[in-house]
Design a protein around this motif. Structure first.
Motif, short mmCIF file in Angstrom:
data_model
loop_
_atom_site.label_atom_id
_atom_site.label_comp_id
_atom_site.label_asym_id
_atom_site.label_seq_id
_atom_site.Cartn_x
_atom_site.Cartn_y
_atom_site.Cartn_z
N LYS A 1 -54.17 31.90 26.63
CA LYS A 1 -53.57 30.94 27.56
C LYS A 1 -53.27 31.61 28.91
N ILE A 2 -52.81 32.85 28.85
CA ILE A 2 -52.53 33.59 30.08
C ILE A 2 -53.82 33.77 30.88
N PHE A 3 -54.87 34.20 30.20
CA PHE A 3 -56.15 34.41 30.87
C PHE A 3 -56.65 33.11 31.48
N ARG B 1 -43.52 36.10 32.19
CA ARG B 1 -42.20 35.84 31.58
C ARG B 1 -42.14 34.44 30.99
N ASN B 2 -42.81 33.48 31.63
CA ASN B 2 -42.83 32.11 31.11
C ASN B 2 -43.50 32.04 29.74
N PHE B 3 -44.39 32.98 29.47
CA PHE B 3 -45.07 33.01 28.17
C PHE B 3 -44.33 33.88 27.14
N GLU C 1 -51.02 45.81 37.86
CA GLU C 1 -51.37 46.14 36.48
C GLU C 1 -50.18 45.85 35.57
N TYR C 2 -50.43 45.20 34.46
CA TYR C 2 -49.39 44.84 33.51
C TYR C 2 -49.82 45.24 32.10
N GLN C 3 -48.90 45.80 31.36
CA GLN C 3 -49.11 46.05 29.93
C GLN C 3 -48.03 45.27 29.18
N PHE C 4 -48.45 44.54 28.18
CA PHE C 4 -47.49 43.72 27.44
C PHE C 4 -47.98 43.49 26.03
N ILE C 5 -47.08 43.00 25.19
CA ILE C 5 -47.37 42.72 23.79
C ILE C 5 -47.22 41.22 23.56
N THR C 6 -48.25 40.63 22.95
CA THR C 6 -48.20 39.21 22.61
C THR C 6 -49.29 38.90 21.59
N THR C 7 -49.40 37.63 21.21
CA THR C 7 -50.44 37.21 20.28
C THR C 7 -51.73 36.88 21.02
N GLN C 8 -52.82 36.77 20.29
CA GLN C 8 -54.10 36.43 20.91
C GLN C 8 -54.08 35.03 21.51
N ASP C 9 -53.41 34.09 20.84
CA ASP C 9 -53.35 32.72 21.35
C ASP C 9 -52.65 32.69 22.72
#
Length: 223
Positions: A130-132, A101-103, A118-126
């Protein structure tokens, strides 16, 4: 503007209550709210057996980041399956959900299955990178899988419907229904018959028929 992708993240959170759940426990998130560093999450679990509520309580009690919680049976009776709501208040930064959520990701699914989050979400590669990087540097988090694909309607619909099938079906039932579909058992005309399915799984034709009927009945019961 960067392209957004659909991401799937699987991990073991060693200090989280999810890691202490029983091997057959599964649930999915239905609501969450963050405020002043505290995450309020509501999860729904469909479980079998009478000891699961106590098992969930024991798992939650081992997580020191949980401030308060409530476990409530929603449907009672003689059914083998029981629906349980799990509400909890937790220190947000101690949760994977809070970090995501912070991202500002668009969360599609969040579930626990066999001790794996397990999480499925939508975001950019950048943002995904950062999450990884953040999760991978934690000694209490073990990333099992982190992949992405392009977004389309089928991907999103499968992700949403998978919550129910993951909870209702056993691993064996999921395998046989998926393999039957892959082999063309449900095509018209059929590409394989029950004998082929039975041989694939090393069971009798009758056993294969019963397995498929059980799966179909479970799925029809929720329509």
């Amino acid at each position: 503007m960067q392209h957004k992708y659909y991401y799937s993240l699987k991990l073991k959170h060693l200090e989280c209550w999810s890691n202490f759940t029983s091997s057959n426990y599964s649930d999915f998130l239905i609501d969450d709210i963050s405020s002043i560093g505290v995450l309020k999450a509501t999860r729904i679990a469909i479980v079998s057996g009478d000891g699961q509520k106590k098992s969930i309580k024991n798992a939650i009690d081992r997580d020191k980041s949980i401030l308060d919680y409530n476990i409530e049976n929603i449907l009672l009776g003689n059914s083998k399956l029981k629906i349980i709501f799990v509400d909890m208040l937790q220190k947000g930064d101690n949760t994977i959900l809070g970090r995501l959520r912070n991202f500002n990701v668009v969360l599609i699914n969040a579930k626990i299955y066999n001790g794996i989050e397990e999480y499925q979400f939508i975001t950019t590669q950048d943002i995904a990178n950062k999450i990884f990087s953040e999760l991978n540097t934690s000694n209490s988090i073990k990333i099992l899988d982190f992949n992405y694909q392009k977004i389309n309607n089928n991907v999103i619909l499968r992700a949403i419907s998978r919550n129910v099938t993951d909870i209702l079906l056993t691993d064996k039932q999921k395998k046989i229904i998926s393999r039957a579909r892959e082999l063309g058992y449900f095509e018209v005309p059929r590409k394989v018959d029950l004998d082929d399915i039975a041989e694939e799984f090393g069971v009798t034709k009758m056993a294969a028929s019963i397995l498929l009927r059980i799966v179909i009945k479970k799925l029809l019961n929720i329509i």
